[in-house]
Design a protein around this motif. Sequence first.
Motif, PDB file in Angstrom:
ATOM      1  N   TYR A  42       0.853  -1.191   0.000  1.00  0.00           N
ATOM      2  CA  TYR A  42       0.000   0.000   0.000  1.00  0.00           C
ATOM      3  C   TYR A  42       0.884   1.234   0.000  1.00  0.00           C
ATOM      4  CZ  TYR A  42       1.101  -0.314   4.974  1.00  0.00           C
ATOM      5  OH  TYR A  42       1.761  -0.407   6.173  1.00  0.00           O
ATOM      6  N   PRO A  43       0.340   2.377  -0.450  1.00  0.00           N
ATOM      7  CA  PRO A  43       1.142   3.606  -0.471  1.00  0.00           C
ATOM      8  C   PRO A  43       1.650   3.955   0.930  1.00  0.00           C
ATOM      9  CG  PRO A  43      -0.907   3.912  -1.664  1.00  0.00           C
ATOM     10  CD  PRO A  43      -0.994   2.577  -0.983  1.00  0.00           C
ATOM     11  N   ASP A  44       2.855   4.440   0.999  1.00  0.00           N
ATOM     12  CA  ASP A  44       3.497   4.856   2.252  1.00  0.00           C
ATOM     13  C   ASP A  44       3.821   3.709   3.201  1.00  0.00           C
ATOM     14  OD1 ASP A  44       3.520   7.529   1.454  1.00  0.00           O
ATOM     15  OD2 ASP A  44       1.515   7.881   2.284  1.00  0.00           O
ATOM     16  N   GLN A  45       3.723   2.462   2.734  1.00  0.00           N
ATOM     17  CA  GLN A  45       4.147   1.335   3.563  1.00  0.00           C
ATOM     18  C   GLN A  45       5.651   1.409   3.738  1.00  0.00           C
ATOM     19  OE1 GLN A  45       3.738  -2.545   1.804  1.00  0.00           O
ATOM     20  NE2 GLN A  45       4.900  -3.522   3.418  1.00  0.00           N
ATOM     21  N   PRO A  46       6.160   1.266   4.944  1.00  0.00           N
ATOM     22  CA  PRO A  46       7.614   1.213   5.107  1.00  0.00           C
ATOM     23  C   PRO A  46       8.154  -0.015   4.383  1.00  0.00           C
ATOM     24  CG  PRO A  46       6.515   1.505   7.223  1.00  0.00           C
ATOM     25  CD  PRO A  46       5.451   1.188   6.219  1.00  0.00           C
ATOM     26  N   PRO A  47       9.261   0.100   3.673  1.00  0.00           N
ATOM     27  CA  PRO A  47       9.814  -1.078   2.995  1.00  0.00           C
ATOM     28  C   PRO A  47      10.179  -2.163   3.999  1.00  0.00           C
ATOM     29  CG  PRO A  47      10.978   0.923   2.329  1.00  0.00           C
ATOM     30  CD  PRO A  47      10.064   1.301   3.443  1.00  0.00           C
ATOM     31  N   VAL A  48      10.015  -3.417   3.574  1.00  0.00           N
ATOM     32  CA  VAL A  48      10.425  -4.528   4.429  1.00  0.00           C
ATOM     33  C   VAL A  48      11.931  -4.725   4.268  1.00  0.00           C
ATOM     34  CG1 VAL A  48       8.183  -5.660   4.366  1.00  0.00           C
ATOM     35  CG2 VAL A  48       9.903  -6.270   2.667  1.00  0.00           C
ATOM     36  N   ILE A  49      12.526  -5.404   5.224  1.00  0.00           N
ATOM     37  CA  ILE A  49      13.970  -5.644   5.218  1.00  0.00           C
ATOM     38  C   ILE A  49      14.220  -6.949   4.472  1.00  0.00           C
ATOM     39  CG2 ILE A  49      16.022  -5.985   6.639  1.00  0.00           C
ATOM     40  CD1 ILE A  49      14.468  -4.517   8.906  1.00  0.00           C
TER      41      ILE A  49
END
Length: 137
Positions: A42-49
């Motif tokens: 979704y928009p503005d989701q923090p990227p996963v590591i």
Amino acid sequence: MATLAAAQMVPQLSGPPQAMETVPARPMPKWNVDDIRKMRAYPDQPPVIPHSIEGYQLSVNTNRCLSCHRREFTEGAGAPMISVTHYMTREGQMLADVSPRRYFCTACHVPQAEVNPLVGNTFRDMSQMGVEHLGGK
């Protein structure tokens, strides 16, 4: 005598008492360590590591994430730079270093494991719903 009558009228809130059992722990999930950037849901989701962070030190004095993702280290590390928003105060003032409120990366960013989702997801991207990009034909 009145206490006994009241206790009999109050419904039991839980089932019968069960003895404490020893249950074997589930195995730890395998972390995705492919280093491939994942699509955001979704928009503005923090990227996963996309890599293991096992053994990384993340404390008030040390942040191992910044040794690769800080602006001045990304070229040598080949890592994506953290967002410019991480260098801003709440009021939008730019800082020379990472904002203290953005210092603890794992408050928002998480590694991914190879597990089945706990809850089903019916999310569909706008492009899957037939909505065209602005300027699309």
